[in-house]
Design a protein around this motif. Structure first.
Motif, mmCIF file in Angstrom:
data_model
loop_
_atom_site.group_PDB
_atom_site.id
_atom_site.type_symbol
_atom_site.label_atom_id
_atom_site.label_comp_id
_atom_site.label_asym_id
_atom_site.label_seq_id
_atom_site.Cartn_x
_atom_site.Cartn_y
_atom_site.Cartn_z
ATOM 1 N N VAL A 138 -0.233 5.803 2.047
ATOM 2 C CA VAL A 138 -1.289 5.419 2.975
ATOM 3 C C VAL A 138 -0.813 5.757 4.387
ATOM 4 O O VAL A 138 0.379 5.642 4.695
ATOM 5 C CB VAL A 138 -1.628 3.913 2.855
ATOM 6 N N GLU A 173 -5.131 4.591 8.147
ATOM 7 C CA GLU A 173 -5.815 3.982 7.003
ATOM 8 C C GLU A 173 -5.432 2.513 6.864
ATOM 9 O O GLU A 173 -6.292 1.647 6.597
ATOM 10 C CB GLU A 173 -5.460 4.743 5.720
ATOM 11 N N ARG A 221 0.815 -1.217 0.000
ATOM 12 C CA ARG A 221 0.000 0.000 0.000
ATOM 13 C C ARG A 221 0.845 1.262 0.000
ATOM 14 O O ARG A 221 0.319 2.371 -0.010
ATOM 15 C CB ARG A 221 -0.935 -0.013 1.215
ATOM 16 N N TYR A 264 3.156 2.322 2.314
ATOM 17 C CA TYR A 264 3.364 2.985 3.590
ATOM 18 C C TYR A 264 4.811 3.432 3.768
ATOM 19 O O TYR A 264 5.084 4.466 4.396
ATOM 20 C CB TYR A 264 2.962 2.049 4.738
#
Length: 233
Positions: free
Chosen positions: A175, A179, A166, A168
């Motif tokens: 993200v 979230e 995602r 991070y």
């Protein structure tokens, strides 16, 4: 094929039983793997005076010296008695390599590496013959690297994978922690702790430092069952 085995043994059969008796909240962790009669051991769960008094009264400790400390734990160098050294040497003589060791509640959890299962079985049998009530915890083969072999839990692995996928860890992040936590259906705090523990485990693996080691519950792996697992797992 090389094997990593977790040995769980009582302090009564190995080291520091008296210290645990005098300081019930005491925890111990081997600082590093060295060929020395004075290994570094981090001790916590009692103040320095209590620890010093416990070590002084402990028959498994010949001498000790405080090296350094902080608010949470203190590093001591311990010269263990011959009986303790003989137990360790017994395993090393069978080809075992000490990876990490820590103790709490009067019980040691020791991670050892062996060249193959036969070496592990021989070491286990020698300990039992010597009167050491040893239990075998988790076993893993050193094949291709995996999250389990380096010490990550399934939850830590899944969280790391999700964080990577995602974005991070990208700059800027794609993200947020909140979230990502919502997507994983856990709290922000739980995810933060999970990732922090995973970072520590990965760093120790990369730097060849001692792993965090949690004893198996319910004594699984003792006696003949453990011997069967050594051979058949």
């Amino acid at each position: 094929m090389a094997t990593i085995a977790e040995f769980h043994v009582s302090a009564e059969d190995t080291a520091l039983a008296e210290s645990f008796e005098r300081c019930p909240d005491l925890t111990c962790e081997l600082e590093r793997v060295v060929e020395s009669a004075w290994p570094g051991v981090w001790l916590a769960g009692a103040d320095d005076d209590e620890i010093a008094a416990a070590l002084e009264a402990d028959p498994t400790v010949e001498e000790f010296e405080r090296v350094s400390g902080d608010d949470d734990r203190t590093l001591y160098e311990l010269e263990f008695a011959e009986a303790v050294c003989s137990v360790v040497e017994m395993v090393l003589d069978e080809g075992g390599t000490l990876v990490s060791a820590k103790a709490a509640n009067g019980r040691w959890a020791v991670r050892m590496r062996f060249r193959d299962r036969e070496q592990l079985r021989t070491a286990y049998e020698r300990l039992r013959e010597h009167g050491v009530d040893v239990e075998i915890g988790h076993l893993s083969e050193l094949t291709d690297s995996s999250w389990e072999e380096i010490g990550l839990t399934a939850q830590q692995y899944d969280s790391l994978v999700a964080a990577i996928r995602r974005g991070y860890f990208e700059i800027p992040r794609k993200v947020s922690m909140q979230e990502l936590a919502e997507e994983l259906e856990i709290s922000h705090q739980a995810l933060s702790e999970r990732l922090r523990r995973a970072y520590g485990t990965l760093a120790r693996a990369e730097l060849d430092m001692p792993f965090e080691l949690e004893p198996e519950a319910d004594g699984e792996g003792s006696g003949e069952v453990a011997a069967d697992r050594v051979e058949n797992d």
